[in-house]
Design a protein around this motif. Structure first.
Motif, PDB file in Angstrom:
ATOM      1  N   THR A  82      27.964  13.424  51.194  1.00 41.69           N
ATOM      2  CA  THR A  82      26.859  12.770  50.496  1.00 41.69           C
ATOM      3  C   THR A  82      25.612  12.727  51.367  1.00 41.69           C
ATOM      4  O   THR A  82      24.487  12.707  50.851  1.00 41.69           O
ATOM      5  CB  THR A  82      27.231  11.342  50.050  1.00 41.69           C
ATOM      6  N   PHE A  83      25.781  12.716  52.680  1.00 42.88           N
ATOM      7  CA  PHE A  83      24.631  12.788  53.576  1.00 42.88           C
ATOM      8  C   PHE A  83      24.120  14.218  53.689  1.00 42.88           C
ATOM      9  O   PHE A  83      22.911  14.463  53.747  1.00 42.88           O
ATOM     10  CB  PHE A  83      25.004  12.246  54.960  1.00 42.88           C
ATOM     11  N   THR A  84      25.038  15.164  53.715  1.00 43.20           N
ATOM     12  CA  THR A  84      24.644  16.571  53.786  1.00 43.20           C
ATOM     13  C   THR A  84      23.682  16.926  52.666  1.00 43.20           C
ATOM     14  O   THR A  84      22.659  17.588  52.889  1.00 43.20           O
ATOM     15  CB  THR A  84      25.887  17.476  53.708  1.00 43.20           C
ATOM     16  N   TYR A  85      23.980  16.468  51.465  1.00 42.60           N
ATOM     17  CA  TYR A  85      23.159  16.827  50.309  1.00 42.60           C
ATOM     18  C   TYR A  85      21.992  15.871  50.091  1.00 42.60           C
ATOM     19  O   TYR A  85      20.921  16.292  49.647  1.00 42.60           O
ATOM     20  CB  TYR A  85      24.042  16.895  49.058  1.00 42.60           C
ATOM     21  N   ALA A  86      22.167  14.592  50.405  1.00 45.78           N
ATOM     22  CA  ALA A  86      21.098  13.626  50.138  1.00 45.78           C
ATOM     23  C   ALA A  86      20.003  13.656  51.203  1.00 45.78           C
ATOM     24  O   ALA A  86      18.842  13.393  50.894  1.00 45.78           O
ATOM     25  CB  ALA A  86      21.679  12.219  50.038  1.00 45.78           C
ATOM     26  N   ASP A  87      20.352  13.993  52.430  1.00 44.74           N
ATOM     27  CA  ASP A  87      19.348  13.977  53.488  1.00 44.74           C
ATOM     28  C   ASP A  87      18.365  15.138  53.365  1.00 44.74           C
ATOM     29  O   ASP A  87      17.205  15.011  53.765  1.00 44.74           O
ATOM     30  CB  ASP A  87      20.025  14.029  54.866  1.00 44.74           C
ATOM     31  N   TYR A  88      18.833  16.249  52.841  1.00 43.76           N
ATOM     32  CA  TYR A  88      17.970  17.431  52.680  1.00 43.76           C
ATOM     33  C   TYR A  88      18.127  18.004  51.275  1.00 43.76           C
ATOM     34  O   TYR A  88      18.528  19.165  51.107  1.00 43.76           O
ATOM     35  CB  TYR A  88      18.321  18.495  53.716  1.00 43.76           C
ATOM     36  N   PRO A  89      17.825  17.224  50.237  1.00 44.94           N
ATOM     37  CA  PRO A  89      18.080  17.689  48.861  1.00 44.94           C
ATOM     38  C   PRO A  89      17.308  18.950  48.497  1.00 44.94           C
ATOM     39  O   PRO A  89      17.761  19.740  47.677  1.00 44.94           O
ATOM     40  CB  PRO A  89      17.641  16.501  48.005  1.00 44.94           C
ATOM     41  N   GLU A  90      16.159  19.151  49.137  1.00 44.69           N
ATOM     42  CA  GLU A  90      15.346  20.333  48.824  1.00 44.69           C
ATOM     43  C   GLU A  90      16.031  21.623  49.244  1.00 44.69           C
ATOM     44  O   GLU A  90      15.680  22.701  48.751  1.00 44.69           O
ATOM     45  CB  GLU A  90      13.973  20.216  49.492  1.00 44.69           C
ATOM     46  N   ARG A  91      17.027  21.534  50.122  1.00 43.44           N
ATOM     47  CA  ARG A  91      17.764  22.739  50.521  1.00 43.44           C
ATOM     48  C   ARG A  91      18.704  23.210  49.419  1.00 43.44           C
ATOM     49  O   ARG A  91      19.100  24.376  49.403  1.00 43.44           O
ATOM     50  CB  ARG A  91      18.584  22.464  51.784  1.00 43.44           C
ATOM     51  N   TRP A  92      19.074  22.278  48.533  1.00 45.99           N
ATOM     52  CA  TRP A  92      20.124  22.577  47.562  1.00 45.99           C
ATOM     53  C   TRP A  92      19.612  22.731  46.139  1.00 45.99           C
ATOM     54  O   TRP A  92      20.291  23.324  45.313  1.00 45.99           O
ATOM     55  CB  TRP A  92      21.195  21.491  47.625  1.00 45.99           C
ATOM     56  N   THR A  93      18.436  22.178  45.858  1.00 44.22           N
ATOM     57  CA  THR A  93      17.874  22.327  44.521  1.00 44.22           C
ATOM     58  C   THR A  93      16.358  22.294  44.600  1.00 44.22           C
ATOM     59  O   THR A  93      15.780  21.435  45.279  1.00 44.22           O
ATOM     60  CB  THR A  93      18.373  21.221  43.573  1.00 44.22           C
ATOM     61  N   ASP A 148      14.599  22.131  41.734  1.00 39.61           N
ATOM     62  CA  ASP A 148      14.151  21.522  40.488  1.00 39.61           C
ATOM     63  C   ASP A 148      14.127  19.994  40.535  1.00 39.61           C
ATOM     64  O   ASP A 148      13.187  19.372  40.041  1.00 39.61           O
ATOM     65  CB  ASP A 148      15.053  21.974  39.327  1.00 39.61           C
ATOM     66  N   ALA A 149      15.152  19.382  41.113  1.00 41.08           N
ATOM     67  CA  ALA A 149      15.245  17.925  41.053  1.00 41.08           C
ATOM     68  C   ALA A 149      15.828  17.354  42.342  1.00 41.08           C
ATOM     69  O   ALA A 149      16.899  16.732  42.334  1.00 41.08           O
ATOM     70  CB  ALA A 149      16.096  17.509  39.855  1.00 41.08           C
ATOM     71  N   PRO A 150      15.131  17.525  43.475  1.00 40.18           N
ATOM     72  CA  PRO A 150      15.687  17.013  44.733  1.00 40.18           C
ATOM     73  C   PRO A 150      15.850  15.496  44.750  1.00 40.18           C
ATOM     74  O   PRO A 150      16.823  14.985  45.299  1.00 40.18           O
ATOM     75  CB  PRO A 150      14.668  17.475  45.778  1.00 40.18           C
ATOM     76  N   LEU A 151      14.918  14.771  44.121  1.00 41.22           N
ATOM     77  CA  LEU A 151      15.035  13.313  44.103  1.00 41.22           C
ATOM     78  C   LEU A 151      16.248  12.870  43.297  1.00 41.22           C
ATOM     79  O   LEU A 151      16.947  11.922  43.674  1.00 41.22           O
ATOM     80  CB  LEU A 151      13.766  12.694  43.520  1.00 41.22           C
ATOM     81  N   GLN A 152      16.517  13.558  42.210  1.00 45.73           N
ATOM     82  CA  GLN A 152      17.686  13.229  41.391  1.00 45.73           C
ATOM     83  C   GLN A 152      18.974  13.468  42.165  1.00 45.73           C
ATOM     84  O   GLN A 152      19.914  12.673  42.089  1.00 45.73           O
ATOM     85  CB  GLN A 152      17.684  14.059  40.108  1.00 45.73           C
ATOM     86  N   LEU A 153      19.028  14.565  42.915  1.00 44.88           N
ATOM     87  CA  LEU A 153      20.209  14.845  43.730  1.00 44.88           C
ATOM     88  C   LEU A 153      20.394  13.762  44.779  1.00 44.88           C
ATOM     89  O   LEU A 153      21.517  13.274  44.993  1.00 44.88           O
ATOM     90  CB  LEU A 153      20.075  16.212  44.395  1.00 44.88           C
ATOM     91  N   LYS A 154      19.307  13.369  45.431  1.00 47.04           N
ATOM     92  CA  LYS A 154      19.396  12.327  46.458  1.00 47.04           C
ATOM     93  C   LYS A 154      19.894  11.020  45.865  1.00 47.04           C
ATOM     94  O   LYS A 154      20.787  10.359  46.430  1.00 47.04           O
ATOM     95  CB  LYS A 154      18.024  12.126  47.103  1.00 47.04           C
ATOM     96  N   THR A 155      19.353  10.641  44.721  1.00 42.87           N
ATOM     97  CA  THR A 155      19.754   9.396  44.068  1.00 42.87           C
ATOM     98  C   THR A 155      21.217   9.443  43.638  1.00 42.87           C
ATOM     99  O   THR A 155      21.969   8.477  43.817  1.00 42.87           O
ATOM    100  CB  THR A 155      18.860   9.126  42.847  1.00 42.87           C
ATOM    101  N   SER A 156      21.631  10.567  43.083  1.00 44.04           N
ATOM    102  CA  SER A 156      23.015  10.704  42.631  1.00 44.04           C
ATOM    103  C   SER A 156      23.994  10.623  43.800  1.00 44.04           C
ATOM    104  O   SER A 156      25.052   9.987  43.692  1.00 44.04           O
ATOM    105  CB  SER A 156      23.194  12.031  41.889  1.00 44.04           C
ATOM    106  N   CYS A 157      23.636  11.257  44.913  1.00 39.67           N
ATOM    107  CA  CYS A 157      24.503  11.212  46.093  1.00 39.67           C
ATOM    108  C   CYS A 157      24.629   9.789  46.632  1.00 39.67           C
ATOM    109  O   CYS A 157      25.717   9.354  47.029  1.00 39.67           O
ATOM    110  CB  CYS A 157      23.964  12.129  47.181  1.00 39.67           C
ATOM    111  N   LEU A 158      23.529   9.053  46.636  1.00 33.18           N
ATOM    112  CA  LEU A 158      23.568   7.687  47.132  1.00 33.18           C
ATOM    113  C   LEU A 158      24.456   6.807  46.244  1.00 33.18           C
ATOM    114  O   LEU A 158      25.255   6.011  46.747  1.00 33.18           O
ATOM    115  CB  LEU A 158      22.164   7.106  47.203  1.00 33.18           C
ATOM    116  N   GLU A 159      24.341   6.963  44.936  1.00 35.53           N
ATOM    117  CA  GLU A 159      25.160   6.168  44.036  1.00 35.53           C
ATOM    118  C   GLU A 159      26.642   6.518  44.182  1.00 35.53           C
ATOM    119  O   GLU A 159      27.513   5.639  44.145  1.00 35.53           O
ATOM    120  CB  GLU A 159      24.705   6.367  42.585  1.00 35.53           C
ATOM    121  N   TYR A 160      26.927   7.792  44.361  1.00 37.24           N
ATOM    122  CA  TYR A 160      28.317   8.202  44.567  1.00 37.24           C
ATOM    123  C   TYR A 160      28.848   7.648  45.885  1.00 37.24           C
ATOM    124  O   TYR A 160      29.991   7.172  45.961  1.00 37.24           O
ATOM    125  CB  TYR A 160      28.421   9.716  44.544  1.00 37.24           C
ATOM    126  N   ARG A 161      28.003   7.660  46.913  1.00 40.87           N
ATOM    127  CA  ARG A 161      28.408   7.114  48.208  1.00 40.87           C
ATOM    128  C   ARG A 161      28.751   5.633  48.082  1.00 40.87           C
ATOM    129  O   ARG A 161      29.730   5.162  48.663  1.00 40.87           O
ATOM    130  CB  ARG A 161      27.292   7.311  49.227  1.00 40.87           C
TER     131      ARG A 161
END
Length: 205
Positions: A107-118, A120-133
């Motif tokens: 969840t840190f791998t993807y939330a800390d650098y969401p722009e590396r993975w998407t 289109d919606a880096p903020l959404q990925l970050k928020t989703s990872c935090l909620e899952y964490r």
């Protein structure tokens, strides 16, 4: 003496706390900025082509990475820092050690650098990872004893993980309110005199 390549407050802090608790001497090399091109990344890359922290150079020159593997290495030297073999809590210790790395770390791998993975919606990925964490920590909290440590009176390396990870997101106040067992364990670890310097150096206390 082994060498720990890391960044204060990052995942390398877990290795530092574990090594300090086990009374294994080490030298710390700060590679802050390794996650971008530059001399610190070049320095780390010589030891670990994946450029991850922590990266340890052992006394014999071998490279060790992955905090769970480092924990197992430490247990070879200090088996008292885990429930004893054949003890009923041994398997639970092993399970939760790997569980933290396999489930919470990503969840840190993807939330800390969401722009590396998407794109289109880096903020959404970050928020989703935090909620899952948060949901993972809630699950973990219900499986801990916290009297005063995860397995009762015995201090284990799992407690080192919880003390450090409590200082990361979603933040101290959230843990205090929603995961009282994790908070209590982290507080107990932070009160161990021999750990105060390394905890302060990593801004955990």
């Amino acid at each position: 003496m082994m060498t720990v390549y890391g960044v204060p407050g990052w995942g390398s802090a877990i290795s530092e706390v574990m090594l300090t608790l086990a009374e294994i001497p080490y030298k710390f090399v700060d590679v802050t900025g390794f996650d971008a091109e530059g001399p610190q990344r070049d320095l780390l890359k010589i030891r670990n082509p994946l450029c991850q922290v922590p990266t340890l150079v052992l006394e014999n020159g071998d490279i060790m990475t992955e905090t769970a593997a480092i924990a197992l290495m430490i247990l070879d030297r200090r088996p008292d820092l885990a429930p004893a073999v054949h003890h009923p809590e041994r398997q639970q210790f092993q399970r939760l050690l790997i569980w933290l790395v396999a489930n919470v770390y990503p969840t840190f791998t993807y939330a800390d650098y969401p722009e590396r993975w998407t794109a289109d919606a880096p903020l959404q990925l970050k928020t989703s990872c935090l909620e899952y964490r948060k949901s993972l920590y809630l699950w973990l909290n219900d499986r801990l004893i916290a009297e005063p440590y995860a397995f009762g009176e015995q201090l284990t390396l799992l407690d080192c993980y919880l003390a450090v990870m409590r200082s990361w997101g979603p933040g101290h106040d959230w843990f205090q309110e929603h995961t009282p067992n994790i908070s209590a364990i982290a507080d107990a670890v932070c009160q161990i005199p021999q750990l105060r310097t390394v905890l302060k150096n990593n801004e955990i206390i």
